[in-house]
Design an enzyme around this catalytic site. Structure first.
Site, PDB file in Angstrom:
ATOM      1  N   ALA A 160       0.820  -1.207   0.000  1.00 32.31           N
ATOM      2  CA  ALA A 160       0.000   0.000   0.000  1.00 32.31           C
ATOM      3  C   ALA A 160       0.858   1.262   0.000  1.00 32.31           C
ATOM      4  CB  ALA A 160      -0.943   0.001   1.202  1.00 32.31           C
ATOM      5  N   THR A 161       2.015   1.209   0.638  1.00 32.08           N
ATOM      6  CA  THR A 161       2.887   2.388   0.673  1.00 32.08           C
ATOM      7  C   THR A 161       3.311   2.791  -0.738  1.00 32.08           C
ATOM      8  OG1 THR A 161       3.718   1.969   2.910  1.00 32.08           O
ATOM      9  CG2 THR A 161       5.139   3.266   1.449  1.00 32.08           C
ATOM     10  N   ASN A 171      -5.632   3.129  11.000  1.00 32.29           N
ATOM     11  CA  ASN A 171      -4.864   1.980  11.469  1.00 32.29           C
ATOM     12  C   ASN A 171      -4.585   1.993  12.965  1.00 32.29           C
ATOM     13  OD1 ASN A 171      -3.269   4.225  10.343  1.00 32.29           O
ATOM     14  ND2 ASN A 171      -1.514   3.123  11.170  1.00 32.29           N
ATOM     15  N   GLN A 217      -6.453  -1.145   5.703  1.00 30.32           N
ATOM     16  CA  GLN A 217      -7.084  -1.720   6.889  1.00 30.32           C
ATOM     17  C   GLN A 217      -8.548  -2.109   6.672  1.00 30.32           C
ATOM     18  OE1 GLN A 217      -5.649  -2.613   9.601  1.00 30.32           O
ATOM     19  NE2 GLN A 217      -3.707  -1.514   9.632  1.00 30.32           N
ATOM     20  N   SER A 266      -2.879  -3.726   0.594  1.00 35.57           N
ATOM     21  CA  SER A 266      -1.687  -4.449   1.014  1.00 35.57           C
ATOM     22  C   SER A 266      -2.079  -5.868   1.390  1.00 35.57           C
ATOM     23  CB  SER A 266      -1.029  -3.752   2.212  1.00 35.57           C
ATOM     24  OG  SER A 266       0.197  -4.354   2.537  1.00 35.57           O
ATOM     25  N   HIS A 287      -0.598  -8.175   3.193  1.00 38.04           N
ATOM     26  CA  HIS A 287      -0.293  -8.701   4.529  1.00 38.04           C
ATOM     27  C   HIS A 287      -1.263  -8.210   5.598  1.00 38.04           C
ATOM     28  CE1 HIS A 287       1.747  -5.386   6.858  1.00 38.04           C
ATOM     29  NE2 HIS A 287       1.830  -4.869   5.653  1.00 38.04           N
ATOM     30  N   THR A 295       9.937  -7.315 -12.606  1.00 33.94           N
ATOM     31  CA  THR A 295       9.409  -8.659 -12.830  1.00 33.94           C
ATOM     32  C   THR A 295       8.335  -8.978 -11.798  1.00 33.94           C
ATOM     33  OG1 THR A 295      11.529  -9.408 -13.716  1.00 33.94           O
ATOM     34  CG2 THR A 295       9.995 -11.107 -12.935  1.00 33.94           C
ATOM     35  N   CYS A 332       4.445   1.194  11.906  1.00 33.28           N
ATOM     36  CA  CYS A 332       5.399   1.985  11.133  1.00 33.28           C
ATOM     37  C   CYS A 332       6.046   3.084  11.964  1.00 33.28           C
ATOM     38  CB  CYS A 332       4.704   2.614   9.921  1.00 33.28           C
ATOM     39  SG  CYS A 332       4.086   1.389   8.767  1.00 33.28           S
TER      40      CYS A 332
END
Length: 391
Positions: free
Chosen positions: A75-76, A153, A181, A201, A203, A241, A332
């Site tokens: 997401a960043t 978040n 989120q 994201s 994860h 890639t 973060c």
């Protein structure tokens, strides 16, 4: 060894075992390990098909066209792709965001401000909610982008992105939403929302780290400019890639999330897994004296609760609750000794912010985990109170 109860799902989720199988199946010679850009043999064709399937799985969760999904590292990167792309098109433009956005937004806006862009930062209410009217009032003639996250978040508060999107659309301004989120936890339908860009994201949704995606509405993709060059992958928007195994896993994670959301629609919110855990946790901590909520529970998503323990700093609390894997804020920024900027933005003092902890749970959290966590909190607070009184 005593089990540590994991209540930090907002930082990252464990990979679902079903997703892990998909990940592994696309790593070895027996699976689709090939380079999707290799067009001269079947290994490349198979990998390309895996990527296409995953692209559709991500698109299906949010009611989008597969052509509107761009793979990123997370997401960043997706946030950066949008903000820096708009800045490239409008070097003297104006961006509206909020004081409680992820650092991926705020730090990028700070960088763009140094390059000459104007940034307006909307303050939330004490409940952690951004007033759409304040967003509209901040619009200027040169406003090129509004960026507001869907679920915070740290607090778990849900923003009214439908209302903000209507405002942006009415003023012909692009609208970006960080949905790291919220994806898979709240129903998202791009056919209904006036959202031009949305970041994801894997994860945060039981997929692997290092892979994410950007939703970019077809008629807005010309606004984007690549920030990673070298090969022209992803229709020239993101070179590199493609990691077939990670993409396949992200697609599977999004498919599983869609199945859960569809199942949840059959039940009242209080009957869903997360809804029940939230009720159990809130009831448990309500019975413990001295605990305050930093955001109203009814304004928050089911998986995140931010609590304040006045009179104790977070380091003391984390030691007292050492059997719980929790955090004092965003993963973060957790290494910082500074108080949470999100909590300060809703009006908390430095001391109050330092007395706050985030509890977040998810798919693999069990009711007995919540019961044990409440006991740990109760006993830990009693020990800290007795220690303070003795000293």
């Amino acid at each position: 060894m005593k089990k540590t109860i994991y209540l930090d799902y907002a930082a990252t989720t464990p990979v679902d075992p079903r997703v892990a199988e998909t990940l592994m199946a696309n790593l070895t010679m027996d699976g689709c390990f090939g380079n999707p850009a290799s067009r001269s043999h079947r290994y490349g064709w198979q990998a390309e098909e895996v990527v296409d399937i995953a692209r559709n799985q991500v698109a299906d969760l949010i009611g989008a066209d597969a052509r509107e999904i761009v793979w990123t590292s997370g997401a960043t990167e997706a946030d950066n792709l949008v903000l820096k792309g708009m800045a490239d098109n409008y070097p003297e433009g104006h961006i509206i965001t909020s004081a409680i956005e992820h650092k991926a937004i705020l730090d990028t806006c700070g960088y763009l401000a140094q390059k000459g862009m104007t940034i307006s930062i909307i303050q939330p209410g004490s409940n952690g909610i951004i007033d759409p009217l304040k967003v509209e009032q901040a619009i200027q003639k040169n406003t090129c982008l509004i960026s507001i996250m869907q679920v915070n978040n740290e607090l778990g508060t849900r923003q009214d992105i439908q209302a903000i999107g209507e405002i942006a659309h009415r003023h012909q301004i692009a609208f970006h939403v960080d949905a790291a989120q919220s994806a898979g936890k709240i129903k998202i339908d791009m056919r209904q929302l006036k959202v031009d860009f949305m970041s994801f994201s894997a994860h945060k949704i039981y997929g692997p780290k290092g892979i994410g995606a950007l939703y970019a509405r077809l008629n807005q993709q010309s606004q984007l400019k690549a920030i990673i060059h070298g090969g022209g992958h992803e229709r020239g928007l993101r070179s590199g890639t493609l990691p077939t195994h990670q993409i396949a896993a992200m697609g599977h994670a999004f498919e599983l999330a869609q199945q859960e959301l569809q199942q949840a629609e059959l039940f009242p919110l209080s009957k869903t897994h997360l809804g029940q855990l939230k009720q159990q946790f809130i009831q448990g901590v309500t019975d413990i004296a001295g605990i305050k909520h930093n955001a109203p529970a009814e304004k928050c998503t089911d998986g995140i609760i931010n609590l304040r323990f006045d009179g104790f700093d977070s380091e003391m609390l984390l030691m007292a609750f050492k059997d719980l894997a929790i955090s004092s804020g965003s993963a973060c920024t957790s290494a910082s000794v500074e108080p949470s900027y999100v909590l300060k933005a809703i009006g908390l003092t430095d001391q109050q912010a330092h007395s706050s902890l985030r509890f977040s749970f998810g798919r693999f959290t069990q009711p007995e985990d919540i019961s044990q966590a409440i006991q740990v909190i109760d006993k830990g607070l009693k020990r800290l109170t007795a220690f303070n009184q003795a000293s």
